[in-house]
Design an enzyme around this catalytic site. Structure first.
Site, PDB file in Angstrom:
ATOM      1  N   HIS A   1       0.825  -1.209   0.000  1.00 49.88           N
ATOM      2  CA  HIS A   1       0.000   0.000   0.000  1.00 49.88           C
ATOM      3  C   HIS A   1       0.860   1.261   0.000  1.00 49.88           C
ATOM      4  CE1 HIS A   1      -3.282  -2.539   2.130  1.00 49.88           C
ATOM      5  NE2 HIS A   1      -3.684  -2.306   0.888  1.00 49.88           N
TER       6      HIS A   1
ATOM      7  N   CYS B   1      -2.989   0.521   9.891  1.00 48.90           N
ATOM      8  CA  CYS B   1      -3.975  -0.433   9.386  1.00 48.90           C
ATOM      9  C   CYS B   1      -5.047  -0.811  10.394  1.00 48.90           C
ATOM     10  CB  CYS B   1      -3.273  -1.730   8.953  1.00 48.90           C
ATOM     11  SG  CYS B   1      -1.955  -1.533   7.760  1.00 48.90           S
TER      12      CYS B   1
END
Length: 254
Positions: free
Chosen positions: A160, A247
């Site tokens: 990511h 996250c």
């Protein structure tokens, strides 16, 4: 007041999606202990923490950030790039509904929240293995009328955008230049990760405190030398599932 929505570690986390790491056994009990300590640091940082119960049907659900992008005006429920994760969004939408109007990313576009770096009214979105250009355009159509500038950023070598770059202070970013084009983040001050710690770019800033993994001491020292106040946490078990400290929560003002 700040709120942090988290999701308890799934009993099936050992079956999580893996893209850029070799699979290792994940100890559920140890991962849960680390996650509880992480939640405690969120509280120390001033957040009211609300936890969604774990669901064994969704091994990756502890990484709740991927399921939503929370702006001041509304929340965008994502469509995760991994098909196995798309069922995670229903519980998160229910948890967010009392606080934000909800919009969605529509198929076939896919978006992981881990690819979205929100800094004031600038939104950087990584075009990655999990997030498509079509999703970036959908976010632009939703957010631009609200005054947000949406910029797509190519990501390579990691899962990511926020694996490679995160905010650690006012006008200051932590970055791994090998995985993202640093010129896209001008005129921010850039602190580079230590070369021996390539995964050290993920940090969670909450006002004047940065929650940071204890696994990256060399980069932590660089941050401290720059005047960044750190609260470190052992997130090593969750890191085996390609998870970082951003996250595991959705943090927003209420």
């Amino acid at each position: 007041m700040k709120m942090a929505i988290t999701r308890d570690v799934s009993s099936s986390i050992d079956r999580c999606e893996i893209t850029h790491l070799d699979r290792e056994p994940i100890d559920h009990q140890r991962a849960s202990t680390q996650h509880r300590e992480y939640a405690r640091l969120l509280e120390i940082a001033g957040c009211r923490v609300v936890a969604i119960p774990e669901d064994g049907a969704f091994p990756d659900a502890v990484f709740i950030e991927d399921t939503a992008v929370v702006l001041d005006e509304l929340a965008i429920i994502t469509r995760p790039g991994a098909e196995s994760r798309r069922g995670e969004t229903a519980a998160v939408a229910t948890a967010l509904a009392p606080y934000r109007a909800l919009r969605t990313v529509d198929a076939p576009a896919t978006l992981d929240g881990g690819d979205v770096l929100l800094i004031d009214h600038r939104i950087f979105i990584g075009e990655s293995e999990r997030t498509t250009s079509a999703a970036i355009e959908q976010v632009r159509r939703i957010a631009a009328p609200l005054g947000y500038d949406v910029t797509g950023v190519a990501v390579s070598g990691c899962l990511h955008l926020k694996t490679a770059v995160t905010e650690v202070g006012e006008g200051t970013l932590l970055i791994n230049r090998a995985w993202v084009d640093a010129s896209r983040f001008e005129p921010f001050v850039l602190i580079e990760v230590d070369p021996s710690e390539p995964f050290a770019g993920n940090a969670l800033r909450i006002d004047f405190l940065v929650v940071y993994p204890s696994s990256y001491p060399k980069t932590a020292e660089r941050l401290r030398e720059a005047g960044i106040k750190l609260a470190t946490v052992d997130a090593s078990e969750l890191a085996k599932a390609e998870g970082g400290v951003t996250c595991c929560s959705l943090v927003f003002e209420v």
